[in-house]
Every structure is written in structure tokens, then in C-alpha cells.
Design an enzyme around this catalytic site. Structure first.
Site, short mmCIF file in Angstrom:
data_model
loop_
_atom_site.label_atom_id
_atom_site.label_comp_id
_atom_site.label_asym_id
_atom_site.label_seq_id
_atom_site.Cartn_x
_atom_site.Cartn_y
_atom_site.Cartn_z
N TYR A 22 -25.50 112.86 -64.88
CA TYR A 22 -25.73 114.02 -64.03
C TYR A 22 -25.70 115.32 -64.83
O TYR A 22 -25.57 116.40 -64.29
CB TYR A 22 -24.65 114.08 -62.94
CG TYR A 22 -24.58 112.83 -62.09
CD1 TYR A 22 -25.37 112.68 -60.96
CD2 TYR A 22 -23.73 111.79 -62.44
CE1 TYR A 22 -25.32 111.53 -60.19
CE2 TYR A 22 -23.67 110.62 -61.66
CZ TYR A 22 -24.46 110.51 -60.54
OH TYR A 22 -24.40 109.36 -59.78
N GLY A 139 -18.17 104.05 -54.76
CA GLY A 139 -19.53 104.57 -54.80
C GLY A 139 -20.38 104.02 -55.92
O GLY A 139 -21.28 104.69 -56.42
N HIS A 144 -22.07 102.75 -63.77
CA HIS A 144 -22.72 103.74 -64.64
C HIS A 144 -22.43 103.48 -66.11
O HIS A 144 -23.19 103.92 -66.98
CB HIS A 144 -22.23 105.15 -64.29
CG HIS A 144 -22.93 105.77 -63.13
ND1 HIS A 144 -24.28 105.92 -63.07
CD2 HIS A 144 -22.44 106.29 -61.97
CE1 HIS A 144 -24.61 106.52 -61.93
NE2 HIS A 144 -23.52 106.75 -61.25
N ARG A 177 -22.54 97.65 -56.40
CA ARG A 177 -23.61 97.16 -55.54
C ARG A 177 -23.77 95.64 -55.67
O ARG A 177 -23.25 95.04 -56.60
CB ARG A 177 -24.94 97.84 -55.91
CG ARG A 177 -25.06 99.30 -55.48
CD ARG A 177 -26.39 99.87 -55.92
NE ARG A 177 -26.58 101.25 -55.48
CZ ARG A 177 -27.13 101.61 -54.33
NH1 ARG A 177 -27.55 100.69 -53.48
NH2 ARG A 177 -27.28 102.88 -54.01
N TYR A 196 -22.56 106.54 -46.93
CA TYR A 196 -23.10 107.84 -46.56
C TYR A 196 -24.00 107.76 -45.33
O TYR A 196 -24.68 106.78 -45.10
CB TYR A 196 -23.93 108.43 -47.71
CG TYR A 196 -23.32 108.23 -49.07
CD1 TYR A 196 -22.03 108.67 -49.34
CD2 TYR A 196 -24.02 107.57 -50.08
CE1 TYR A 196 -21.47 108.48 -50.58
CE2 TYR A 196 -23.46 107.38 -51.32
CZ TYR A 196 -22.18 107.83 -51.57
OH TYR A 196 -21.62 107.63 -52.80
#
Length: 295
Positions: A22, A139, A144, A177, A196
Site C-alpha cells: 500500500y 482480513g 501478504h 482466504r 465488509y
């Protein structure tokens, strides 16, 4: 003409150390809009997390994947003592802004936010006594962390460091996931995001990168329609950014966690906040692992 280099993240994003996907700031801003605020969290998610923490008598919580602070804010509002860390300063600035805006509230004034790296966590974070009552990494954040060395050594070190933050009798809540389904079908599982309630229209394209005929990385290309009132340009905007993840399979990840706790733990796996049974008819979008450190 195709790129000679397979890009794992949006242009402008750092690639040194623990990758900050990010770092260009734009993805962080759009991601903040996409996930919304604490009020955008699904009732099922909030109820599940809070009841689990209360069931285990947790008060002090370390959020090792704070991001924009959405999970931490929810916990601070519910009266937990929270320390929040993240490796992305671009994401953390949203959490710091939220703390500043509510600094007159005692719970937010006491909210600790720091920049920290999973690979150096014991040096970056001073744990209270023998550790935190609970550590959360939610999340799909842990995915990552890439496996550039090909032996998962960084991931093993990161999980060992995260486990070291949990006190005896405390719990780790960490998710990813359903990469099993993605690898088997080439698509994300059907169903809405369990975390979300985003009002933004989005499209996600899934790609699998193989190294030596083994799945090494899954790349998700996000296309998000940002309305005029939320766009930096003041007009409707189609924002595109790329995020990459290591495709952890549920059984393999469970074993990684067991080793991180040196076998001194009790483990359970949930599929979308419900009890999960391998081979069940309903395909979960997320797997949530709960690990209790035994003495």
C-alpha cells in the site's frame, strides 16, 4: 508486447524487506473506502470476534495487522485495551488520524499505534508481562507476506514471532482466504465478503503464479468504482490496483501454526465464522484459525 517482469503489486509500491503493498498511498486510500468504517463490519463478524474474546477473558489485544485501524477501532470502542501495529505507514496514517479525531475519549487516548514488522516483532513491540491476552491478524493480512526464498522461512519466522506475543492461556485469531478453492477452480469462492459491507462496485480478477509447477502466488487485480464525492479528483473515478498473496492451504497453514507454537496449543478452524468440517457442502470464503497457547 508483454511485460518481461511479472508485477506482483501496483507500480510505485516498495519491494524491500516486508513488502508494503500500500506504499503508493492510492491503494491505501481506495482500500479504506472499500472496506468502510467500523459500522460497515458485518454484524456476524463483530459478534463472533467479541464473543470469542470475552469467552477467553481477553482484555489486552495486539492487532498485528492494523492497517487503517478498522478492527482496532471496533475493539477500542468495546472497551478492550488495544495495541495496533502495521508495516505500512500509509495504512497507519488512517488509524493515527482516527485516534487523533477521538483523542478526547479516554479509551482512544490510551490506544497505542506503532509501526512494526512481523519479521522483527519481538524487537519492535514490547509485550506486557508474559504476553497479550489475544493477538489478531485478520482480513487475509498474513497472506501478504510472500515466500521469495521458496522455503517459507520468512512466514515461519513471522508466525513464531506472532505466537511469542501470546501469553500462556491466550489466543491467536488469524485468517486467510480459501486458497484451496482458488487453486482448484481458478476463481474465488462465491459469496459476499464476510468482513465488509462495501457499497462500492468492484471487480476482482484472479491470477495464479506457478514456480516449478507449484502455486507460489495469487494476484488479485481490483477495479473499484469510486463515486465523485469520495474521489480525490472530484469526479467519478475507476481505480485499479493489484495486491498479491501467498496461497496458504488450510491444512498446511494449520501445521505452520502448530509449529509456531511448538505444539503447545489447541487449534480450531472456522469457515466464515462457522464451525468448519472438511468436505462440507458450503464453500467458505475465509478460513479463520483460533489457536490457544497452552502452558
Amino acid at each position: 508486447m508483454v511485460d518481461s517482469v511479472y508485477r506482483t503489486r501496483s507500480l510505485g509500491v516498495a519491494a524491500v524487506g516486508l513488502p508494503d503493498q500500500y506504499a503508493d498511498g492510492k491503494a491505501a486510500k481506495v482500500w479504506q473506502l472499500y472496506i468502510g468504517d467500523t459500522q460497515s463490519r458485518t454484524a456476524e463478524y463483530k459478534s463472533w470476534v467479541l464473543s470469542l474474546l470475552k469467552k477467553h477473558g481477553c482484555q489486552g489485544v495486539l492487532d498485528v495487522a492494523c492497517g487503517t485501524g478498522v478492527d482496532s477501532i471496533m475493539l477500542v470502542e468495546e472497551g478492550f485495551t488495544v495495541m495496533s501495529v502495521d508495516a505500512s505507514d500509509k495504512m497507519l496514517k488512517h488509524a493515527l488520524k482516527a485516534r487523533w479525531e477521538r483523542r478526547k475519549e479516554e479509551s482512544f487516548d490510551k490506544w497505542v499505534i506503532e509501526e512494526a514488522n512481523w519479521l522483527t516483532l519481538p524487537k519492535d513491540v514490547q509485550k506486557p508481562g508474559t504476553g497479550f491476552d489475544a493477538v489478531i491478524c485478520l482480513g487475509n493480512s498474513f497472506s501478504h507476506l510472500p515466500d521469495f526464498k521458496g522455503d517459507q522461512s520468512d512466514q515461519k519466522l513471522a508466525l513464531k514471532n506472532i505466537a511469542s506475543m501470546v501469553k500462556p492461556g491466550g489466543i491467536l485469531i488469524i485468517d486467510h482466504r480459501n486458497y484451496d478453492h482458488m487453486l482448484n477452480t481458478g476463481r474465488a469462492p462465491p459469496g459476499k465478503n464476510i468482513y465488509y459491507k462495501s457499497d462500492l462496485t468492484q471487480d476482482i480478477t484472479t491470477s495464479v503464479l506457478l514456480v516449478d509447477n507449484k502455486p507460489h502466488m495469487i494476484t488479485l487485480d481490483y477495479t473499484v468504482q469510486v463515486p465523485a464525492e469520495q474521489s480525490q479528483e472530484g469526479c467519478p473515478e475507476l481505480s485499479k490496483f493489484r495486491l498479491s498473496y501467498y496461497p496458504h492451504k488450510v491444512d498446511d497453514f494449520k501445521e505452520l501454526l502448530r509449529n509456531a507454537f511448538q505444539g503447545k496449543c489447541e487449534q480450531s478452524v472456522n469457515g466464515d465464522f462457522k464451525s468448519y468440517t472438511p468436505g462440507q457442502d458450503t464453500v467458505p470464503c475465509y478460513f479463520i484459525h483460533v489457536v490457544k497457547k497452552t502452558t
